[in-house]
Design a protein around this motif. Structure first.
Motif, short mmCIF file in Angstrom:
data_model
loop_
_atom_site.label_atom_id
_atom_site.label_comp_id
_atom_site.label_asym_id
_atom_site.label_seq_id
_atom_site.Cartn_x
_atom_site.Cartn_y
_atom_site.Cartn_z
N ALA A 75 0.95 -1.17 -0.11
CA ALA A 75 0.05 -0.10 0.02
C ALA A 75 0.77 1.23 -0.15
O ALA A 75 0.46 2.31 -0.72
N ALA A 76 1.89 1.39 0.74
CA ALA A 76 2.63 2.33 0.72
C ALA A 76 3.43 2.75 -0.44
O ALA A 76 3.46 3.79 -0.88
N GLY A 77 3.94 1.40 -1.12
CA GLY A 77 4.51 1.75 -2.44
C GLY A 77 3.89 2.21 -3.54
O GLY A 77 4.24 3.05 -4.36
N PHE A 78 2.50 1.56 -3.33
CA PHE A 78 1.64 1.85 -4.57
C PHE A 78 1.13 3.35 -4.49
O PHE A 78 1.05 3.73 -5.43
N GLY A 79 0.90 3.67 -3.03
CA GLY A 79 0.25 4.99 -2.86
C GLY A 79 1.30 6.17 -3.36
O GLY A 79 0.89 6.75 -4.13
N ILE A 80 2.74 5.80 -2.98
CA ILE A 80 3.44 7.06 -3.41
C ILE A 80 3.81 6.76 -4.83
O ILE A 80 3.97 7.88 -5.66
N ALA A 81 3.82 5.81 -5.49
CA ALA A 81 3.98 5.72 -7.00
C ALA A 81 2.50 6.02 -7.61
O ALA A 81 2.83 6.97 -8.72
N ALA A 82 1.51 6.11 -7.31
CA ALA A 82 0.33 6.69 -7.83
C ALA A 82 0.33 8.33 -7.62
O ALA A 82 0.18 8.94 -8.88
N VAL A 83 0.49 8.60 -6.40
CA VAL A 83 0.63 10.13 -6.33
C VAL A 83 1.73 10.93 -7.14
O VAL A 83 1.43 11.94 -8.00
N ALA A 84 2.73 10.21 -7.19
CA ALA A 84 3.92 10.98 -7.78
C ALA A 84 3.81 10.63 -9.31
O ALA A 84 4.15 11.64 -10.13
N GLY A 85 3.24 9.45 -9.78
CA GLY A 85 3.19 9.29 -11.16
C GLY A 85 2.16 10.30 -11.75
O GLY A 85 2.11 10.98 -13.01
N PRO A 114 11.13 -5.18 -13.78
CA PRO A 114 11.22 -4.66 -12.42
C PRO A 114 11.99 -5.30 -11.42
O PRO A 114 12.95 -4.78 -10.65
N PRO A 115 12.09 -6.83 -11.43
CA PRO A 115 12.77 -7.42 -10.51
C PRO A 115 14.23 -7.31 -10.58
O PRO A 115 15.04 -7.43 -9.71
N ALA A 116 14.90 -6.61 -11.71
CA ALA A 116 16.27 -6.47 -12.02
C ALA A 116 16.84 -5.27 -11.12
O ALA A 116 18.08 -5.13 -11.15
N LEU A 117 15.75 -4.55 -10.64
CA LEU A 117 16.16 -3.33 -10.05
C LEU A 117 16.37 -3.68 -8.47
O LEU A 117 16.82 -2.73 -7.70
N VAL A 118 15.85 -4.72 -8.13
CA VAL A 118 15.79 -4.96 -6.57
C VAL A 118 17.12 -5.11 -5.90
O VAL A 118 17.47 -4.77 -5.00
N ALA A 134 11.08 1.18 -1.76
CA ALA A 134 11.54 2.05 -2.83
C ALA A 134 11.41 0.87 -4.24
O ALA A 134 11.23 1.66 -5.13
N SER A 135 11.65 -0.41 -3.93
CA SER A 135 11.44 -1.02 -5.41
C SER A 135 10.40 -1.07 -5.86
O SER A 135 10.09 -1.05 -6.93
N ILE A 136 9.23 -1.11 -5.06
CA ILE A 136 7.92 -1.14 -5.47
C ILE A 136 7.50 0.14 -6.12
O ILE A 136 6.95 0.54 -7.57
N VAL A 137 8.00 1.32 -5.43
CA VAL A 137 7.58 2.67 -6.02
C VAL A 137 8.35 2.95 -7.33
O VAL A 137 7.75 3.40 -8.33
N PHE A 138 9.44 2.60 -7.40
CA PHE A 138 10.37 2.90 -8.57
C PHE A 138 9.82 1.94 -9.64
O PHE A 138 9.88 2.40 -10.97
N SER A 139 9.35 0.83 -9.46
CA SER A 139 8.84 -0.02 -10.64
C SER A 139 7.43 0.19 -11.03
O SER A 139 7.04 0.36 -12.24
N ALA A 140 6.43 0.88 -9.93
CA ALA A 140 5.08 0.96 -10.24
C ALA A 140 4.84 2.41 -10.75
O ALA A 140 3.73 2.68 -11.16
N VAL A 141 5.81 3.44 -10.63
CA VAL A 141 5.42 4.81 -11.00
C VAL A 141 5.16 4.92 -12.36
O VAL A 141 4.53 5.72 -12.84
N TRP A 142 5.96 3.93 -13.42
CA TRP A 142 6.17 4.46 -14.75
C TRP A 142 4.92 4.20 -15.47
O TRP A 142 4.44 5.06 -16.15
#
Length: 264
Positions: A75-85, A114-118, A134-142
């Motif tokens: 939820a934290a990663g997806f929420g940050i990615a959604a707002v930033a994206g 995405p797994p390659a960035l972990v 951070a790995s969730i945010v960076f992969s989900a934001v794009w």
């Protein structure tokens, strides 16, 4: 006669029930410990996670230790990615020059598996929740960023001209024109990001140094050859993905609706 949406829903559930019935029959006939029947998997999942007291929403201690931390990180990663994206996508999509300059970088970043960035985040942040989020945010934001930018670019030029004639402020244009026009593309990006968030949540929890979560449960059960728990965790991930996607679709239907038209 039942309405069409009810018939379609009943048909989908019927197909699912038939698939489970076939799985149950084949598994019982085969009798393999590696391929347990779904009824046995469901019973094990209930005993493991959903047989707690009613005051705790029937969640057991294992559920609190396994499921809630994973959902919190996701939820934290997806929420940050959604707002930033959404914010960055609107900013990029409203400027042709900025979009032309940033598009190659965005397409390159989206193409990286995405797994390659972990491992990169492990080196930067070490193991733990910050690395996982951070790995969730960076992969989900794009997906959110790119789809939002495309949606903002697709805003009807005539409506923009009308907004200029009516002297709408930038905030009013964003609220009444750009966002409503981009909503379908935004939700398309959010659905992709939600799937990526679930995948990255599990993958980051498979790494050494993780002490809880559904991914940790998978690796721990595999190391103990507890195949029922492995299957139960896989079924749980499938159910979570379905429920989260269904919830997001309900929000999209509420906000976007059918046959939506934007007004200035």
């Amino acid at each position: 006669m039942a309405p069409a949406p009810v018939r379609h829903a009943l048909l989908r559930w019927l197909v699912l029930a038939l698939a489970v019935a076939v799985w149950q029959s084949v598994a019982r006939a085969h009798g393999s410990v590696y391929f347990p029947p779904p009824a046995e998997i469901a019973r094990h999942a209930r005993d493991l996670w959903f047989s707690g007291p009613a005051r705790h929403a029937f969640l057991t201690e294992d559920a609190v230790a396994d499921i809630l931390p994973s959902l919190g990180r996701m939820a934290a990663g997806f929420g940050i990615a959604a707002v930033a994206g959404i914010a960055l996508g609107i900013a990029v999509g409203r400027s042709r020059r900025v979009y032309a300059l940033c598009n190659p970088v965005l397409q390159f970043a989206r193409a990286v598996p995405p797994p390659a960035l972990v491992p990169v985040f492990v080196v930067i942040l070490d193991f733990g929740a910050p690395m996982q989020i951070a790995s969730i945010v960076f992969s989900a934001v794009w997906p959110v960023l790119i789809n939002t930018a495309e949606g903002a670019r697709d805003t009807d030029p005539l409506r923009i001209e009308v907004a200029a004639v009516l002297r709408l402020t930038p905030t009013e244009r964003l609220r009444f024109l750009i966002l409503p026009s981009a909503l379908p593309r935004i939700f398309a990006g959010l659905r992709l990001s939600l799937s990526l968030s679930l995948i990255l949540m599990v993958f980051s929890e498979l790494l050494p140094g993780t002490a809880n979560g559904i991914g940790f449960t998978l690796t721990d059960a595999q190391s103990r050859s507890d195949l029922l728990t492995v299957w139960a965790a896989l079924a749980l991930l499938g159910a979570l993905g379905y429920l989260l996607n269904t919830g997001l679709l309900a929000v999209e239907k509420r906000l976007v609706g059918r046959g939506r038209t934007t007004t200035v």
